[in-house]
Motif scaffolding. Structure first.
Motif, short mmCIF file in Angstrom:
data_model
loop_
_atom_site.label_atom_id
_atom_site.label_comp_id
_atom_site.label_asym_id
_atom_site.label_seq_id
_atom_site.Cartn_x
_atom_site.Cartn_y
_atom_site.Cartn_z
N ALA A 1 1.91 2.72 -11.44
CA ALA A 1 0.48 2.77 -11.13
C ALA A 1 0.24 2.81 -9.63
O ALA A 1 -0.62 3.56 -9.14
CB ALA A 1 -0.22 1.55 -11.75
N THR A 2 1.02 2.02 -8.88
CA THR A 2 0.87 2.02 -7.42
C THR A 2 1.23 3.37 -6.82
O THR A 2 0.51 3.90 -5.97
CB THR A 2 1.75 0.92 -6.80
N ALA A 3 2.35 3.95 -7.26
CA ALA A 3 2.76 5.26 -6.75
C ALA A 3 1.71 6.32 -7.08
O ALA A 3 1.40 7.19 -6.26
CB ALA A 3 4.11 5.66 -7.34
N GLY A 4 1.14 6.23 -8.29
CA GLY A 4 0.10 7.18 -8.66
C GLY A 4 -1.14 7.04 -7.80
O GLY A 4 -1.69 8.03 -7.30
N ARG A 5 -1.59 5.80 -7.60
CA ARG A 5 -2.79 5.57 -6.79
C ARG A 5 -2.60 6.01 -5.35
O ARG A 5 -3.50 6.62 -4.73
CB ARG A 5 -3.18 4.09 -6.83
N MET A 6 -1.42 5.72 -4.78
CA MET A 6 -1.17 6.10 -3.39
C MET A 6 -1.09 7.61 -3.24
O MET A 6 -1.52 8.18 -2.22
CB MET A 6 0.12 5.45 -2.90
N THR A 7 -0.57 8.29 -4.25
CA THR A 7 -0.50 9.75 -4.21
C THR A 7 -1.91 10.35 -4.30
O THR A 7 -2.24 11.30 -3.58
CB THR A 7 0.38 10.28 -5.35
N VAL A 8 -2.75 9.77 -5.15
CA VAL A 8 -4.14 10.22 -5.23
C VAL A 8 -4.83 10.06 -3.87
O VAL A 8 -5.54 10.95 -3.40
CB VAL A 8 -4.91 9.41 -6.31
N LYS A 9 -4.58 8.91 -3.24
CA LYS A 9 -5.18 8.63 -1.92
C LYS A 9 -4.70 9.65 -0.89
O LYS A 9 -5.49 10.17 -0.09
CB LYS A 9 -4.81 7.21 -1.49
N ASP A 10 -3.39 9.95 -0.91
CA ASP A 10 -2.85 10.94 0.04
C ASP A 10 -3.53 12.29 -0.11
O ASP A 10 -3.90 12.95 0.87
CB ASP A 10 -1.34 11.10 -0.17
N ILE A 11 -3.68 12.72 -1.35
CA ILE A 11 -4.27 14.04 -1.61
C ILE A 11 -5.73 14.06 -1.18
O ILE A 11 -6.20 15.03 -0.57
CB ILE A 11 -4.10 14.40 -3.10
N LYS A 12 -6.45 13.00 -1.47
CA LYS A 12 -7.86 12.96 -1.07
C LYS A 12 -8.02 12.97 0.45
O LYS A 12 -8.98 13.52 0.98
CB LYS A 12 -8.53 11.71 -1.66
N GLU A 13 -7.05 12.34 1.14
CA GLU A 13 -7.13 12.29 2.60
C GLU A 13 -6.42 13.46 3.27
O GLU A 13 -6.37 13.53 4.51
CB GLU A 13 -6.51 10.96 3.08
N GLY A 14 -5.88 14.37 2.45
CA GLY A 14 -5.23 15.55 3.00
C GLY A 14 -3.91 15.30 3.66
O GLY A 14 -3.48 16.07 4.53
N LYS A 15 -3.23 14.23 3.27
CA LYS A 15 -1.93 13.92 3.86
C LYS A 15 -0.81 14.67 3.17
O LYS A 15 -0.86 14.94 1.99
CB LYS A 15 -1.67 12.40 3.75
#
Length: 502
Positions: free
Chosen positions: A488-502
């Motif tokens: 769940a943590t890896a999924g949430r952090m990946t979602v955050k990266d994509i939203k922030e364009g990282k």
């Protein structure tokens, strides 16, 4: 492009399934790839005759109920994975050093029973759980992904002082009687670490969840958990491929770019890997693209233990046999340190965990029968010198010894009620899971490589951009709850990266 995805997840173990569920739920084009024809890794089931066996799940902590979900239950609800759970009736029964102790769930009930067994231990046990409360809050903060050390010092002062301390040192500081320590340490085997170096943070967090909230088992074995997560991925628009193996992770100039499957490339700059890093770095990424820091970290770590499990379908009910407990821990000595050392041996190992599934899930087997399984944790390389000619004989001998040990310790006779028997040894787990030495417990938690250090450095030590790991080889070590949490943590952090364009 049809072969381009927002996120590609490799491996449909518990962590990978959860990660893909989270990213698909957030509307990201997600692809989950699994080399087996079934999801779940260890979280599956198999049939022998008229019995359906549970390969590895003893009980699941951190799930809770639908009305009061805990960490894992909340994740399942969030991604729309529907499962039916059965609560285990008590915490555990432990037969150790000639003593017989039954501990209930519920903190006050647990503490009262501890005081009954070990008069004078109440204050130290209460202090233990008070520390566990702060630890649970601190771990929740750490899992948020945004960590400020100064803020942690202010909010969690005790946690910061004891986070890197072994369980034994905290026991001693609390002046807990030795007999109470032995009983309180019963779950040490779930992570295969003795009190001398079991990270207190991890143990207290685990014990609190078992005692305060109880544990549960899925009605239709852990395969129900895996299938529900796979279904949620599809319902939320994700793709799930079984019987498909990723042969290569494409990395260019320190950035993940995609994977190779069957000679064809599939593209994504965000890859979540539920595969042992040893395998990833030795087989799946071009050597020139592997940062030396990744290799040093993987090679510095110690593989966790494997297991030897005897699955029994019995032609009598638990009541007829006299079985009253769901989980029974048996150790021939009260010396846990010695029990840990004996995991290096096949014949000297006298520690086992026995479960009767019918106590928690009455309808799990045909009428008039019950399911019992006996598990012994053992280092996989203890089986390395067993020749192919001796393998079957050694499996049968070890299985017979565990059955006899259970009968002698409990006075309950099960051998003459065996209708079906199946045995898994470390080579079995190695063949099915594809892990070195059949490791089921990720990397061994050590004083320098514990929950706190792994969590704090989780983002700092990502040397390949766009590549994350989840599952038992990451921050929380192994265990079903830990794997779901890291996914769940890896999924949430990946979602955050994509939203922030990282």
């Amino acid at each position: 492009m049809n072969n381009a995805y927002d996120v590609i997840v490799i491996g449909a173990g518990n962590g990978g399934l959860t990660a893909a569920s989270v990213t698909a739920k957030q509307g990201l084009r997600t692809l989950l790839i699994e080399r087996h024809n079934l999801p779940g890794g260890c979280a599956t089931s198999f049939r022998r005759g008229r019995f359906e066996f549970e390969p590895s799940l003893h009980e699941l902590a951190g799930f809770g109920t639908k009305e009061q979900p805990q960490e894992v239950g909340k994740t399942f609800q969030t991604v729309g994975a529907d499962v039916t759970m059965r609560q285990t009736p008590d915490a555990f029964r432990v037969l150790i050093g000639g003593g017989d102790y039954r501990l209930p769930t519920g903190r006050e009930e647990f503490i009262a029973k501890m005081e009954e067994y070990v008069p004078g231990c109440r204050k130290s046990v209460e202090s233990f759980f008070a520390l566990a409360d702060e630890i649970a809050q601190a771990i929740g903060y750490l899992s948020s992904g945004s960590i400020d050390i100064n803020e942690m010092k202010d909010r969690f002062p005790h946690f910061m002082n004891i986070a890197n301390e072994p369980l034994q040192k905290v026991y001693d500081a609390l002046e807990m009687p030795k007999k109470a320590q032995d009983i309180m340490s019963t779950y040490w085997s779930y992570m295969a670490m003795p009190p001398s170096f079991f990270d207190f943070t991890m143990y207290a967090f685990m014990l609190e969840r078992y005692v305060d909230y109880g544990a549960s088992v899925p009605k239709d074995r852990s395969h129900e958990l895996s299938c529900s997560l796979a279904d949620s991925i599809r319902k939320n628009g994700g793709d799930v491929w079984f019987g498909t193996e990723v042969t290569k992770i494409i990395v260019e100039n320190g950035q993940a770019k995609g994977v190779v499957v069957g000679g064809k490339e599939y593209y994504s700059e965000h890859i979540i890997c539920n595969v042992n890093p040893h395998i990833v770095f030795s087989r799946m990424i071009d050597t020139a693209e592997i940062p030396v820091q990744e290799l040093k970290r993987a090679n510095a770590r110690t593989l966790g233990v494997s297991a030897f499990t005897v699955y029994l379908g019995l032609n009598k009910t638990a009541e007829e046999l006299g079985i009253e407990d769901y989980s029974t821990f048996i150790n021939g000595t009260s010396d846990i340190e010695q029990g840990f050392l004996h995991m290096d041996s096949i014949d000297q190992n006298d520690y086992q965990i026995t479960n009767c599934l019918n106590i928690a899930n009455p309808g799990c087997s045909p009428e008039g029968t019950c399911i019992v399984w006996l598990t012994q944790l053992v280092r996989g390389d203890a089986w390395a010198d067993i020749s192919p000619q001796e393998y079957k004989k050694k499996k049968n001998e070890t299985a017979a010894r565990l059955i006899t040990q259970y009968e002698n310790a409990t006075g309950i006779h099960i051998a003459d009620a065996i209708e079906e028997i199946s045995v898994s040894a470390p080579p079995t787990f190695a063949r099915y899971l594809g892990t070195p030495n059949g490791s089921i417990y990720g990397y061994q938690g050590l004083p320098w490589d514990n929950l706190l250090s792994r969590t704090i450095t989780f983002e700092q030590e990502r040397y390949i951009k766009g590549l994350r790991f989840c599952g038992g080889f990451t921050t929380r070590m192994d265990g079903y709850s830990s794997a779901y949490a890291t996914g769940a943590t890896a999924g949430r952090m990946t979602v955050k990266d994509i939203k922030e364009g990282k």
